[in-house]
Enzyme design. Structure first.
Site, mmCIF file in Angstrom:
data_model
loop_
_atom_site.group_PDB
_atom_site.id
_atom_site.type_symbol
_atom_site.label_atom_id
_atom_site.label_comp_id
_atom_site.label_asym_id
_atom_site.label_seq_id
_atom_site.Cartn_x
_atom_site.Cartn_y
_atom_site.Cartn_z
ATOM 1 N N ASP A 1 0.990 48.989 24.151
ATOM 2 C CA ASP A 1 0.154 48.359 24.945
ATOM 3 C C ASP A 1 -0.876 47.863 24.012
ATOM 4 O OD1 ASP A 1 -1.673 46.892 26.982
ATOM 5 O OD2 ASP A 1 -2.221 49.122 27.709
ATOM 6 N N ASP B 1 1.091 41.688 27.217
ATOM 7 C CA ASP B 1 1.340 42.163 26.238
ATOM 8 C C ASP B 1 1.405 43.909 25.731
ATOM 9 O OD1 ASP B 1 -0.999 43.156 27.718
ATOM 10 O OD2 ASP B 1 -1.668 43.492 26.881
ATOM 11 N N GLU B 2 2.417 43.822 27.547
ATOM 12 C CA GLU B 2 2.940 45.364 27.188
ATOM 13 C C GLU B 2 4.745 45.346 28.035
ATOM 14 O OE1 GLU B 2 1.161 48.089 31.178
ATOM 15 O OE2 GLU B 2 0.061 46.186 30.561
HETATM 16 MG MG MG Z 1 -3.195 45.163 26.439
#
Ligand code: MG
Length: 392
Positions: A6, A99-100
Site C-alpha cells: 500500500d 495504489d494498492e
Molecule cells: Mg495507500
C-alpha cells in the site's frame, strides 16, 4: 506467503515528488469550496486532516497547508510504474486500487529470500525506482496481509510469522467487512478482538451476523480462502455511444445495443473471461444517468445473450427517452475454470460459440471494420453520428 503493498499517502506523495520545494510541508490534495480532501500528507494528518473530509474543514485545521488540485492522470502514470515494479517480484499481482495490490509470492523464496527480506526488497526497489514510500504486510492469508500493511504506516513492514500470536492482536474494527453495526452487536457481547469471537462459536455468530458470521468465524481461525487473483483486475467490460442528437427511436437504440454487445462479447473472449451481469446505461436529455442490471443464469461471452438481456432492460425501463447516451456493460467476470456447468452447455449455445469463434478469427485477420451483424447493417439515420467509448 502473500503480500499487501500500500503506497503511503499516494496522491500527496506524488505531488511532493513533483515539487521538491514542498518537501516537509503539509500537502492536501483536494480544492474548492465544496470539495473534499482526496489525500493528505502525513504532515497534514498530524494536524487532524483526513481524506474524505470537506476542504473547508481541512483549511480550518491546517491553515498553513498547501492545497493542490487532483491530477488523476499523473497518479495513474505513477500507479502503472508501481504495479510494474511489483510484477518484477511475481506475475501474480492483483491490483485492488490505484495504489494498492496483493502479491502471491508462493515459491519465490529462492529468488527473494525470507518474507522479511522480500518485503524489504519490495520497499527498497519502490523507493529507488519511483521515489515513493510504501507499507508492506506479509502473511500466509490475504486478510492478514492487508491488516499487517496497515499496522506500521508510513514506511512500514510487518511480517506475520506466528499466525496465532498475530490473530490475538487483531481488533474487530481492523477486519475487512466488520462494519459499525457488526462492531456494535459484537461489542454488546463484550467482544472487541477478532480472537474473542471464537468463544461465541460458529452457530451463534451465524445467528448474529448471517452469512458473514461464517466468514468471520473462519477469519478468527486465520482461515481466508480468498486467493490473489489476476483475473479480478478487470472488473467489467463496457461500451457506450453518445448520440449526436438525442433519440427515442427503439430501432436505432436496439441496433446500437447489438453493435455494442458484439464488441463487449469480443473483448470478453479475447480477455478469456465470461460475465454474468449485463448492465444497460442510459443518459437522458437532461443528463440524468441511470443503469439497470440483469444477472444471467449462466456467465456468457456471447453477443446474442448480452444483446437479449440489454434489450429486455431497455424495453422494461420506465421511460422511453429521448436519450443522449446508451451503453452496455458486462460484469461479475469469471474465467471459464470458475464457471460451473460451462461444459454442460446446450446445443444452441454450441452453435453460437462456433459463430463467435469464426467471428474472432475474421476479426484477427481483417480488423474490426470487416464484420457487422445483420441487425447492425441497417443504415443509421444520416444525421446520427455516434461517438464510441470503451471502458474497462
Ligand atoms: Mg495507500
Amino acid at each position: 506467503m502473500l503480500a499487501h503493498v500500500d503506497m503511503d499517502a499516494f496522491y500527496a506523495s506524488v505531488e511532493a515528488l513533483d515539487r521538491p520545494e514542498l518537501a516537509g510541508r503539509p500537502i492536501i490534495v483536494g480544492m474548492g469550496k465544496r470539495g473534499v480532501v482526496s489525500a493528505a500528507s502525513y504532515e497534514a494528518r498530524a494536524k487532524g486532516v483526513r481524506s474524505a473530509m470537506p476542504v473547508f474543514q481541512a483549511r480550518r485545521l491546517c491553515p498553513e497547508g498547501v492545497f493542490l488540485p487532483v491530477r488523476k492522470e499523473r497518479y495513474g502514470q505513477m500507479s502503472k510504474k508501481v504495479m510494474q515494479i511489483l510484477k518484477e517480484f511475481t506475475p501474480l499481482v492483483e491490483q485492488v486500487s490505484v495504489d494498492e495490490a496483493f502479491l502471491d509470492l508462493t515459491g519465490t523464496s529462492g529468488l527473494w529470500g525470507s518474507a522479511h527480506e522480500t518485503g524489504a526488497a519490495i520497499k527498497a526497489r519502490m523507493r529507488a525506482q519511483t521515489g515513493l514510500v510504501c507499507s508492506v504486510g506479509m502473511a500466509p492469508v490475504r486478510f492478514l496481509a492487508k491488516i499487517a500493511s496497515d499496522r506500521d504506516k508510513p514506511d512500514g513492514l510487518t511480517v506475520v510469522q506466528d499466525l496465532e500470536a498475530f490473530l490475538k492482536t487483531v481488533s474487530l474494527k481492523e477486519v475487512p467487512g466488520v462494519g459499525k453495526k457488526a462492531q456494535a452487536k459484537l461489542g454488546q457481547l463484550g467482544l472487541r478482538r477478532l480472537y474473542d469471537v471464537r468463544t461465541l462459536g460458529q452457530k451463534r455468530l451465524e445467528g448474529l451476523l448471517g452469512v458473514y458470521g461464517r466468514r468471520l468465524w473462519e477469519l478468527s481461525q486465520g482461515i481466508d480462502p480468498t486467493p490473489v487473483s489476476v483475473e479480478r483486475e478487470v472488473k467489467s467490460i463496457s461500451h457506450e455511444v453518445t448520440l449526436s442528437e438525442d433519440s427515442k427511436d427503439p430501432d436505432l437504440l436496439q441496433r446500437l445495443l447489438l453493435g455494442m454487445s458484439s464488441k463487449v462479447a469480443r473483448r470478453a473472449r479475447s480477455g478469456g473471461v465470461l460475465g454474468r451481469t449485463v448492465t444497460l446505461k442510459l443518459k437522458h436529455s437532461d443528463h440524468r444517468q441511470i443503469t439497470r442490471s440483469h444477472s444471467l443464469g449462466e456467465a456468457t461471452d456471447l453477443a446474442e445473450e448480452i444483446y437479449e438481456a440489454a434489450c429486455k432492460l431497455l424495453t422494461s425501463y420506465s421511460s422511453e427517452g429521448p436519450f443522449r447516451l446508451i451503453g452496455v456493460g458486462l460484469s461479475n467476470l469469471k474465467t471459464p475454470e470458475q464457471v460451473q456447468g460451462w461444459l454442460l452447455s446446450d446445443k444452441g449455445r454450441e452453435k453460437l460459440k462456433a459463430v463467435a469463434k469464426a467471428e474472432d478469427e475474421l476479426h484477427k485477420r481483417f480488423g474490426s471494420g470487416v464484420l457487422k451483424r445483420a441487425g447492425e447493417m441497417a443504415p443509421l439515420d444520416r444525421k446520427q453520428k455516434v461517438k464510441h467509448n470503451e471502458a474497462e
